[in-house]
Structures are given as structure tokens and as C-alpha cells.
Design a protein around this motif. Sequence first.
Motif, PDB file in Angstrom:
ATOM      1  N   PHE A 474       0.885  -1.096  -0.018  1.00  0.00           N
ATOM      2  CA  PHE A 474       0.013   0.029   0.091  1.00  0.00           C
ATOM      3  C   PHE A 474       0.725   1.249   0.116  1.00  0.00           C
ATOM      4  N   ASP A 475       2.221   1.270   0.546  1.00  0.00           N
ATOM      5  CA  ASP A 475       3.026   2.295   0.437  1.00  0.00           C
ATOM      6  C   ASP A 475       3.271   2.780  -1.145  1.00  0.00           C
ATOM      7  N   LEU A 477       0.747   2.994  -3.298  1.00  0.00           N
ATOM      8  CA  LEU A 477      -0.687   3.276  -3.894  1.00  0.00           C
ATOM      9  C   LEU A 477      -0.922   4.580  -3.527  1.00  0.00           C
ATOM     10  N   PRO A 478      -2.023   5.454  -4.172  1.00  0.00           N
ATOM     11  CA  PRO A 478      -2.372   6.581  -3.805  1.00  0.00           C
ATOM     12  C   PRO A 478      -2.663   6.832  -2.390  1.00  0.00           C
ATOM     13  N   GLN A 479      -3.292   5.839  -1.931  1.00  0.00           N
ATOM     14  CA  GLN A 479      -4.130   5.789  -0.504  1.00  0.00           C
ATOM     15  C   GLN A 479      -2.659   6.219   0.461  1.00  0.00           C
ATOM     16  N   ALA A 480      -1.515   5.884   0.087  1.00  0.00           N
ATOM     17  CA  ALA A 480      -0.414   6.237   1.013  1.00  0.00           C
ATOM     18  C   ALA A 480      -0.594   7.845   1.320  1.00  0.00           C
ATOM     19  N   HIS A 482      -3.270   9.927   0.514  1.00  0.00           N
ATOM     20  CA  HIS A 482      -4.500  10.657   0.260  1.00  0.00           C
ATOM     21  C   HIS A 482      -5.554   9.991   1.231  1.00  0.00           C
ATOM     22  N   SER A 483      -5.072   9.314   2.192  1.00  0.00           N
ATOM     23  CA  SER A 483      -6.250   8.514   2.817  1.00  0.00           C
ATOM     24  C   SER A 483      -5.957   8.883   4.369  1.00  0.00           C
ATOM     25  N   ASP A 485      -5.891   7.982   8.392  1.00  0.00           N
ATOM     26  CA  ASP A 485      -5.621   6.867   9.050  1.00  0.00           C
ATOM     27  C   ASP A 485      -5.021   5.729   8.175  1.00  0.00           C
ATOM     28  N   PHE A 486      -3.992   6.342   7.273  1.00  0.00           N
ATOM     29  CA  PHE A 486      -3.554   5.180   6.388  1.00  0.00           C
ATOM     30  C   PHE A 486      -3.159   3.894   6.807  1.00  0.00           C
ATOM     31  N   LEU A 489      -5.996   1.917   8.325  1.00  0.00           N
ATOM     32  CA  LEU A 489      -7.039   1.293   7.302  1.00  0.00           C
ATOM     33  C   LEU A 489      -6.471   0.343   6.337  1.00  0.00           C
ATOM     34  N   PHE A 490      -5.009   0.624   5.783  1.00  0.00           N
ATOM     35  CA  PHE A 490      -4.666  -0.071   4.843  1.00  0.00           C
ATOM     36  C   PHE A 490      -3.248  -0.920   5.275  1.00  0.00           C
TER      37      PHE A 490
END
Length: 561
Positions: A474-475, A477-480, A482-483, A485-486, A489-490
Motif C-alpha cells: 500500500f506504500d 498506492l495513492p492512499q499512502a 491521500h487517505s 488513518d492510512f 486502514l490499509f
Amino acid sequence: MSQPNPSTAQARALVDELHRHGVRLAVISPGSRSAALAIAFEEHPAVETRVVLDERSAAFLALGHARASEVPVVAVCTSGTAVANYLPAVVEADLSMVPLILMTADRPPELRHVGSNQTIDQVGVFGDRTRWFCDVGLADITLDLNGYWRSTISQAVARANGHGSRPGPGHLNLSFREPTVPVSDDGRTQSDSYAFSIEGRSDGSPWQVDGVARPGPADLGLLEGSRGVVVAGQGDYDRKQLVAESERLGWPILATALSGLRGDNAVDTYHHLLVDGVPPPLTPDLVITIGHIGPSDRFSSLTGVTCPQIHLDRWGAWRDPRRQSTHIVEADPVGTLHSFDNVADNAWKSLWDSGDREMRSALDERITAEPNLSGPAIARSIGATGAGQVVVSSSMPVRDVDAHTRSAARVFANPGASGIDGFVSTALGIATGRKSTLALTGDLSFLHDAGGLVIDELPDVVFVVVDNDGGGLFDHLPQAVHSPDFERLFVAPHGRDLTRLARAHGLKGLEVDAVEDLVAEADSGMAEGGAHVLVAKVDRETDLKMRRALDDTARAVVAGL
Ligand SMILES: Cc1ncc(C[n+]2csc(CCOP(=O)(O)OP(=O)(O)O)c2C)c(N)n1
């Protein structure tokens, strides 16, 4: 055979017929309704049994063994939700074309749809993911069903092996009435003996022998390109002949880790050669892809080049994620290459070969310069072990092995659906009956199927767990960024001590913190036998930096091509 009760007679005929068709392993999960099958398998002198508590794990173990042996493996479970737990492995077997036969015990018809205990609708429960489904029904004491039972197995095995479509899972749903143990009176129910013969063919042969013809080459007309590339993935084709044909044509083979083609004749640094798309000097005028060509997403630049794009698959699988293929062909891949008549342009192949060599030495240099453990360094070190077969989990391990493991060892994964589930069991299935198995996994994949370690007998295997305390994928990916509580959550950090977990399950658990120790411990674990877990702690930040540095290294090499 003596005359048993009907349920036992049916189970014995089915098991004997499976053996005649080459089945040698049944993975059994405990349950009552399936007792006749479990006992018949256990009593058969030449079919091995493994007992795995969790049906999800059991089916993955069967899948792993079938994947490596290329012979159908049976999984047996009781009625109810037990059956539903087979679904993830069925999905993978469907997409990966692995022959798997699920034998699910069921209640007799009078106990279905009336709220009776542990009863669900099992008919066709896996939908069109199975190649064949048969609701086999009850052993009717008044009917001679031997030919029915045995021909059902003939068809189940044939279809799992691809008869009529392509290899994959099959499902036999089997109703049993009590007694399901081999007596006429089990203390609750009485039964007469089954009155008919359950003997198979007298010469020991299968009831029915099926035939699956090999497809011939496809005639693609005049498509010759002088600058072709062959991307070889996991699939059904003759490796040796493929190398010979590519040599003749002067086309490089880009050999994915799962292709079984890694060696001196193949390009294996394509992930880094394609770091920013296809470098102009390496741009082909014909692209052939064979089989499943994951996991590197950078192939998409190659399969996006405007030129003939031909996908070849012996079973006609439709693999075209970019929807840019010009031809999707069901044919013998090697025979089709043989029909091409190209005059080899050796300069073209040398360009790829020298680019590959330069890239490999630059990547090696960069990896060995970093003292801290990283995913790429661990994957590279796998090539230095004496592993004869390597099983890799989804997420970064399979990508790292694809990018950094140079080894003649056979490499297995579950690329069909790329799940992180069932990994421990898949690896145990592949290791069963084979020496020198190394299983490289992420910590979440390992934990996801830790229940798979609840098995009657562990095979010889060394697990190497890349423990970065969560999902490192997940590091990237965009959520790293843009999210909220990354991490929670991921990445899902768990803080578990995996060496203790391993020991609690009777495996030898050890932490390693340098690649040299990892290689030494893996080799000694494989030589010693038994089941081992080596936990390599990796810092996610260091790992990320290493990957970025490797891409920068790749850019410098590509710029000089
Ligand atoms: C069954 C399933 N659930 C969820 C996912 C989504 N997923 C992909 S990678 C990943 C994290 C895997 O972590 P780990 O095994 O530790 O490997 P790493 O990412 O650290 O390399 C998850 C949850 C998946 N592929 N399969």
C-alpha cells in the motif's frame, strides 16, 4: 471387496476409481456426513490422506499439490458452511486452470430445505467456476450403480484435466444416508448390505479413458516481424522448444518468474528495462505473449506498442487486460512460432541481451550496497539458496521474485486471482512429497492462513516471512498520501511475534537479520528437513527507498542503451 452398507459401497467405488485415474492425494476436513468418504480414502492403500481442519486451507493445500503435480487432487468435506469455505481455492483453480476435485458430503433429499441441522443448498454452489458439477445422489440399495459411480469419476477427472474446455475445478456433491461408517448397525441406524458388485475393470484400468487432443499451430498469415519479443508466462507449452524457436527467430524471451524459463537464455530484468515505458531502441514490431504474464504491470507498455500483438494459449484463455491484442489465439504456442519464417536479426536480440546484462549488474550492485534488509534483497538472496522449488505469496513477494530472483528453481504462486489468502496451505501442498521447498511470504499473507498450520503432518518446508508489520504494497498506492488513518486502514500493522506463532504450531521459528544468515539458515533448514519459519524483519521506509533507488538505477541504464 466384502459387501458393505450402501454409503460405504459408494465411497469405496468412488475412491478406487479415483485411484485408477491417477489421484494420489485426498485432503480431508473432519466432519460426520463425509465419514464414508474419509474412511474409504484412509483405507485405500495407495491414496495418501492429509487432514486439515479449516476447509478454506484444505482446498488451498489440494490446489497447491495439484498445481505442482499437474494431477487432480481431491478435497473432502462435510455438509453446510464447510462447503462454502472451498470458494476461494475454487476461484483460484478456475483462473489458474488447476485440476481440483471437490467432494462435498450432503444430506439426503428428505433432509434438505426443511431447516435440518448443518444443511445448506450445496447444489451448484460454486456456479460456473467449476468445469463440471454433479449432484451424485444417494446409494440406492435396490440399484446396481457401480457403472454410474465409476463413470462419474471418469468424467470428473477428465473434465478437471480439461476435457471439453480447459483444466480447472470440479464439484461432486454426494448425499449419504447413515450408517456412514462401515458397519450394518452404527448404534443409531441399521442397513442391509449393498447387494451389487462394486468392482472396477478387472485389469485395473479406469472405467473410461478420455482423450484430450493437443491443438495444432495457428496459421496467422503473413505477420512476421524482424524485431519480435516473446513474453513467456505461466502456461502449458514446451519450454525447451520455445527456447529453440525463439533462437531461430532471433527474438528475445522475456521470462516471467512463473514461466519456468529463467536461465541463461532469457531476459529477466524487463521490469526495470521498462521502468519508464519501452526504451526506443528496444521497441518491437511484433509482440507474442504466452500464458499468464503477471505480475509486472510494466508489461502494459510493451503490450501497448502499435504492432501485431498476439496472445497464444493452448487452452484458449482470453488474457488481454489492455484490450490491445490484435490476435487472441487458441493454439499450440510453440507450433505457432514454428510456422513463422523470419530471418533472425541477431543485432536485435543482442540489444535486449546486453541491456539485460547491464541492468542485472547495476541492480545487483545497488542492492548489495545497502546493508539493511529489503524485499528486493531478500528475493535476490533466494537465488543463492539450494531451493528446488520456490512458492511466493501475492503482493510484493511475487513481484520481488519476478524482478530479482535468478534461479533455475521452479517458482509457484497463486496468480489467478492474486489473493493473499490460502498461502501457507498452497505452500504446504506444493511441499508435500517434494524436497527443498522454500516459501517466501509477506507477514499478512502468512497470518491470513496461519490456520493452515493446523494439519496432521507438516511437510519439509522453509517459510521465509518478510515481516514489515503489515501490507507494504500500500506504500506504493495513492492512499499512502491521500487517505486518513492510512496505517490502520490499509497497512494494518499487527505487532505479532511470528517466530512464536510458528513455534506454537510446532515449527522451528527463527529471526534472521542479514541476507547471508537467511541463505545459510534456509539451506540448513532444507537439508535438515521438517518445517521452519525464518522471520526477516524489514523496515518499510528502508524498503521503499531501496525500490525508488532501483528505479533510478534502471533509468540510468536505460539512458545509456
Ligand atoms: C484475500 C485478499 N484480501 C485482501 C487483498 C488485498 N491485499 C493485497 S496486498 C495486501 C497486503 C499484503 O501484505 P503482506 O502479505 O504482508 O505483503 P506486503 O504487501 O507487505 O508485501 C492486501 C491486504 C488480497 N489481495 N487478497
